[in-house]
Design an enzyme around this catalytic site. Structure first.
Site, PDB file in Angstrom:
ATOM      1  N   ARG A 129       0.818  -1.217   0.000  1.00 27.82           N
ATOM      2  CA  ARG A 129       0.000   0.000   0.000  1.00 27.82           C
ATOM      3  C   ARG A 129       0.850   1.265   0.000  1.00 27.82           C
ATOM      4  NH1 ARG A 129      -4.433   0.101   4.326  1.00 27.82           N
ATOM      5  NH2 ARG A 129      -4.908   2.008   3.180  1.00 27.82           N
ATOM      6  N   TYR A 143      -9.386  14.319  -5.410  1.00 30.99           N
ATOM      7  CA  TYR A 143      -9.724  15.572  -4.727  1.00 30.99           C
ATOM      8  C   TYR A 143      -8.898  15.709  -3.468  1.00 30.99           C
ATOM      9  CZ  TYR A 143     -12.953  12.371  -2.200  1.00 30.99           C
ATOM     10  OH  TYR A 143     -13.501  11.337  -1.507  1.00 30.99           O
ATOM     11  N   MET A 145      -8.443  17.131   0.524  1.00 30.42           N
ATOM     12  CA  MET A 145      -9.325  17.389   1.667  1.00 30.42           C
ATOM     13  C   MET A 145      -8.564  17.759   2.933  1.00 30.42           C
ATOM     14  SD  MET A 145     -10.774  13.687   2.950  1.00 30.42           S
ATOM     15  CE  MET A 145     -11.424  14.372   4.484  1.00 30.42           C
ATOM     16  N   LYS A 147      -9.217  18.147   7.422  1.00 30.94           N
ATOM     17  CA  LYS A 147     -10.100  17.874   8.550  1.00 30.94           C
ATOM     18  C   LYS A 147     -10.282  19.181   9.320  1.00 30.94           C
ATOM     19  CE  LYS A 147     -10.070  13.004   8.643  1.00 30.94           C
ATOM     20  NZ  LYS A 147      -9.523  11.790   9.255  1.00 30.94           N
TER      21      LYS A 147
HETATM   22  C1  VOV Z   1     -12.311   2.697  -0.845  1.00 35.24           C
HETATM   23  C2  VOV Z   1     -12.599   2.682   0.383  1.00 35.24           C
HETATM   24  C3  VOV Z   1     -11.868   3.208   1.577  1.00 35.24           C
HETATM   25  C4  VOV Z   1     -11.352   2.439   2.607  1.00 35.24           C
HETATM   26  C5  VOV Z   1     -11.397   0.934   2.711  1.00 35.24           C
HETATM   27  C6  VOV Z   1     -10.751   3.339   3.542  1.00 35.24           C
HETATM   28  C7  VOV Z   1     -10.156   2.926   4.748  1.00 35.24           C
HETATM   29  C8  VOV Z   1      -9.381   3.786   5.523  1.00 35.24           C
HETATM   30  C9  VOV Z   1      -8.670   3.388   6.716  1.00 35.24           C
HETATM   31  C10 VOV Z   1      -8.711   1.989   7.296  1.00 35.24           C
HETATM   32  C11 VOV Z   1      -7.977   4.475   7.178  1.00 35.24           C
HETATM   33  C12 VOV Z   1      -7.090   4.551   8.447  1.00 35.24           C
HETATM   34  C13 VOV Z   1      -5.796   3.848   8.309  1.00 35.24           C
HETATM   35  C14 VOV Z   1      -5.051   4.241   7.077  1.00 35.24           C
HETATM   36  O1  VOV Z   1      -5.059   3.425   6.144  1.00 35.24           O
HETATM   37  O2  VOV Z   1      -4.523   5.349   7.023  1.00 35.24           O
HETATM   38  C15 VOV Z   1      -8.238   5.549   6.253  1.00 35.24           C
HETATM   39  C16 VOV Z   1      -7.654   6.804   6.342  1.00 35.24           C
HETATM   40  C17 VOV Z   1      -8.095   7.885   5.595  1.00 35.24           C
HETATM   41  N1  VOV Z   1      -9.110   7.883   4.645  1.00 35.24           N
HETATM   42 FE1  VOV Z   1     -10.072   6.287   3.948  1.00 35.24          FE
HETATM   43  N2  VOV Z   1     -10.888   4.635   3.089  1.00 35.24           N
HETATM   44  C18 VOV Z   1     -11.585   4.604   1.899  1.00 35.24           C
HETATM   45  C19 VOV Z   1     -11.973   5.681   1.118  1.00 35.24           C
HETATM   46  C20 VOV Z   1     -11.757   6.998   1.507  1.00 35.24           C
HETATM   47  C21 VOV Z   1     -12.368   8.153   0.898  1.00 35.24           C
HETATM   48  C22 VOV Z   1     -13.380   8.124  -0.212  1.00 35.24           C
HETATM   49  C23 VOV Z   1     -11.888   9.258   1.545  1.00 35.24           C
HETATM   50  C24 VOV Z   1     -12.318  10.687   1.312  1.00 35.24           C
HETATM   51  C25 VOV Z   1     -13.326  11.087   2.390  1.00 35.24           C
HETATM   52  C26 VOV Z   1     -14.642  11.503   1.878  1.00 35.24           C
HETATM   53  O3  VOV Z   1     -15.577  11.650   2.711  1.00 35.24           O
HETATM   54  O4  VOV Z   1     -14.829  11.724   0.676  1.00 35.24           O
HETATM   55  C27 VOV Z   1     -10.942   8.816   2.517  1.00 35.24           C
HETATM   56  C28 VOV Z   1     -10.191   9.665   3.311  1.00 35.24           C
HETATM   57  C29 VOV Z   1      -9.260   9.180   4.207  1.00 35.24           C
HETATM   58  C30 VOV Z   1      -8.317  10.023   4.892  1.00 35.24           C
HETATM   59  C31 VOV Z   1      -8.175  11.519   4.682  1.00 35.24           C
HETATM   60  C32 VOV Z   1      -7.580   9.225   5.746  1.00 35.24           C
HETATM   61  C33 VOV Z   1      -6.467   9.678   6.687  1.00 35.24           C
HETATM   62  C34 VOV Z   1      -7.142  10.224   7.908  1.00 35.24           C
HETATM   63  C35 VOV Z   1      -6.278  10.604   9.070  1.00 35.24           C
HETATM   64  O5  VOV Z   1      -6.784  11.412   9.893  1.00 35.24           O
HETATM   65  O6  VOV Z   1      -5.135  10.154   9.167  1.00 35.24           O
HETATM   66  N3  VOV Z   1     -10.909   7.444   2.497  1.00 35.24           N
HETATM   67  N4  VOV Z   1      -9.124   5.120   5.283  1.00 35.24           N
END
Ligand code: VOV
Length: 247
Positions: A129, A143, A145, A147
């Site tokens: 990954r 896009y 983003m 927090k």
């Molecule tokens: C396709 C699906 C999908 C999956 C399975 C998934 C899972 C996960 C996991 C398990 C984790 C935490 C551990 C890591 O792996 O970092 C994250 C982390 C993160 N995500 Fe996510 N996310 C997805 C998809 C996914 C989307 C579509 C978005 C955009 C949000 C939206 O509203 O448009 C997003 C954002 C994020 C972000 C910004 C972070 C980091 C946040 C932080 O504060 O550090 N993410 N995400």
């Protein structure tokens, strides 16, 4: 002070968006356009070699709408390499017929909100990954983003425990899209205008809308998510570059 999230960081990432200056492109003799395309394909060939050696990865997509005409997404072990690639493109002939539309600089990031266990840098799934080969999915969605840090809604003031719970719920929604949408989250604090870049890949473009919409109802996005411009595009396979640039 709340406990900072720890990150694992992988390849550096450049999303480079360009608009084609069709007016001047059309003025060129066909032969010259052909040479310019060949020169560009030479660059892509080099990137393919790097990718085959697992020293990076890249993707080409045409962008729908007026924000840009195409995107080159490049992953490399160092910032210097990203810089070299962008400069090499900028010096190429094709660049003379494109206008920079947008760019985004970040690094592939995983955070420690989920239980990790042993040394994550030894875990093959984690490595896959952090240093991903970008999929040849039919569609891309990008896009940036943030927090939110506003009044009562300040992500960075929340206890680790609360953030972890919300990220768990976020991950559960994401998991329902396994096999349909692949996400690459790149961190850009200190590198670019937003805190993360979100790059999604899918073979069914509608899944982007479904996933992003569903996440809007989940607390971490509903309360804390702030979003920049969205870019959506179609895979530009190498053998389609010529057709794309044909005038
Ligand atoms: C396709 C699906 C999908 C999956 C399975 C998934 C899972 C996960 C996991 C398990 C984790 C935490 C551990 C890591 O792996 O970092 C994250 C982390 C993160 N995500 Fe996510 N996310 C997805 C998809 C996914 C989307 C579509 C978005 C955009 C949000 C939206 O509203 O448009 C997003 C954002 C994020 C972000 C910004 C972070 C980091 C946040 C932080 O504060 O550090 N993410 N995400």
């Amino acid at each position: 002070m709340s406990e900072a999230a720890q990150t694992l960081d992988g390849w550096y990432s450049l999303h480079d968006f360009r608009t084609v200056d069709w007016t001047t492109w059309k003025m060129l003799p066909a032969q010259e356009r052909q040479e310019i395309i060949q020169e560009f394909m030479g660059l892509v060939e080099k990137w393919n070699k790097t990718q085959a050696e697992k020293q990076g990865s890249h993707a080409l997509y045409t962008i729908v709408g007026q924000k840009a005409d195409f995107m080159m997404m490049i992953l490399r072990p160092t910032m210097e390499e990203l810089n070299e690639i962008e400069t090499e493109f900028n010096k190429s002939k094709l660049a003379e017929y494109t206008i920079p539309a947008h760019s985004y600089v970040s690094v592939v990031e995983l955070s420690n909100y989920l239980p990790a266990g042993e040394d994550p840098y030894q875990n093959p799934q984690v490595l896959a990954r952090l240093y991903p080969e970008l999929p040849k999915a039919k569609y891309v969605c990008f896009y940036p983003m943030d927090k939110r840090r506003q009044g009562e809604d300040n992500w960075y003031m929340l206890p680790m425990e609360d953030r972890r719970n919300m990220m768990r719920s976020h991950g559960m929604i994401g998991r329902q899209y396994a096999g349909k949408v692949k996400q690459i989250i790149t961190g850009s604090v200190g590198f670019d205008d937003y805190e993360w870049g979100v790059t999604l890949f899918a073979d069914d473009v509608l899944q982007f809308k479904k996933l992003v919409y569903e996440m809007r109802f989940d607390e971490v996005s509903a309360r804390y998510g702030e979003f920049g411009s969205f870019f959506v595009g179609n895979l530009l396979e190498e053998d389609r570059v010529e057709t794309f640039l044909h005038v």
